[in-house]
Design a protein around this motif. Structure first.
Motif: not given
Length: 352
Positions: A159-163, A168-169, A196-201, A207-209
């Motif tokens: 049930h993971d969400i694709a990153l 990268e953190e 765009l980079s802010i939205c993707r991060y 998703a990682r959480d």
């Protein structure tokens, strides 16, 4: 000036006007009525010709402006069409839009072109006709049913969400450094790349959480609801992120987003960022739905609409969706990077 002086000035003006038409005959001066009438006719015709020239010039300007504003959809080259999509899926998407799957004498490439043109003209099918959260929940439910059929329902990563790729953190430090240039000048490409980079991060960290949750939590109704919430946000932001990737986002929206992101990332003032968001969503107009006359009299300049008074969330359904989805990212950003309660929106301290 008394009456006598006015009368003398008027008589001198009349004499000057007819001085060129005077005729001397037998020691007497007089003016022929035909000459006077001819002069008046010439003046009238010259005036009418000047008005006609002005009118033709104004008509030409209006025609040129209307031509420049006409919406011209450029023809998309064949290389931009996705030829990998199977034709049954193409036919299904055409049926969903109530369009014929094949016209007389139409080739497979022409069918793909026609579907592509329909999707450009109407990106969202049946906008506002269904519950969006239920649609996202159905998608999650189908994924779980597919996992049961495949026998991978008990897998810890099912049930993971694709990153997104390239996440990268430690990207946040470079994002903070680049965000100092937001709103400096009028660089569309730079602003679009940073936003765009802010939205993707934020989407990737969210998703990682969700991926880090235990398996039994992912299977619960609440866990599915949270995953559907992320799925819905990603779907709604797709049109905004696509337009920023192609650098054709609306300039008004871009300026507002740059201001909001600068307040979020650099100043960490979520309260001011929320005020800027409300200005973008509903504007400063006292009548955001477009009322310009509240009485029976027309006020001067009331028909003018300025950028700060435009309610962008009311423009169309697609803008409403990605503007509301961006607010969810703002909430997540406040959760990941907390600040002083006086600069937060609905500050709630997490229990440790």
């Amino acid at each position: 000036m008394d009456f006598k002086a006015k009368l003398l000035a008027e008589m001198a003006k009349k004499r000057k006007a007819v001085s060129g038409l005077e005729v001397k005959e037998g020691g007497a001066k007089f003016v022929r009525g035909a000459d006077l009438e001819s002069k008046r006719t010439q003046e009238y015709e010259a005036k009418q010709e000047e008005l006609a020239i002005k009118k033709r010039k104004a008509d030409d300007e209006i025609l040129q402006e209307s031509t420049s504003r006409a919406k011209i959809v450029p023809e998309v080259p064949e290389a931009e069409f996705d030829e990998k999509t199977p034709m049954p899926e193409i036919h299904a998407r055409l049926r969903q839009r109530g369009q014929p799957i094949l016209l007389f004498g139409e080739s497979e490439l022409s069918v793909r072109k026609r579907l592509h043109q329909l999707e450009i003209e109407q990106p969202e099918l049946n906008e506002g006709w269904e519950n969006e959260m239920q649609t996202a929940m159905k998608f999650i439910g189908k994924e779980m049913d597919k996992a049961v059929v495949e026998g991978t329902a008990d897998s810890a990563t099912r049930h993971d969400i694709a990153l997104p790729q390239g996440y990268e953190e430690d990207n946040w430090k470079s994002i903070e450094h680049a965000s100092t240039l937001l709103g400096v000048g009028d660089e569309m490409k730079r602003d679009c790349d940073i936003i765009l980079s802010i939205c993707r991060y934020i989407l990737a960290r969210w998703a990682r959480d969700l991926n880090d949750r235990p398996l039994d939590v992912k299977k619960t109704a609440q866990g599915m609801h949270e995953a559907a919430h992320h799925k819905q946000t990603t779907m709604h932001l797709k049109s905004l992120m696509t337009s920023m990737e192609k650098y054709n986002v609306n300039n008004d929206i871009r300026h507002h987003l740059a201001k909001i992101c600068r307040l979020l990332v650099i100043e960490r003032n979520y309260l001011e960022a929320n005020n800027a968001y409300m200005e973008m969503a509903i504007g400063n107009a006292p009548w955001p739905v477009g009322v310009t006359r509240s009485g029976i009299h027309q006020r001067p300049g009331s028909a003018k609409a300025y950028v700060s008074n435009i309610a962008h969330v009311l423009n169309d359904e697609t803008q409403r969706k990605y503007i509301q989805a961006f607010k969810r990212l703002m909430t997540k950003l406040q959760e990941y990077f907390p600040t002083d309660p006086s600069k937060s929106v609905e500050f709630v301290k997490k229990s440790v």
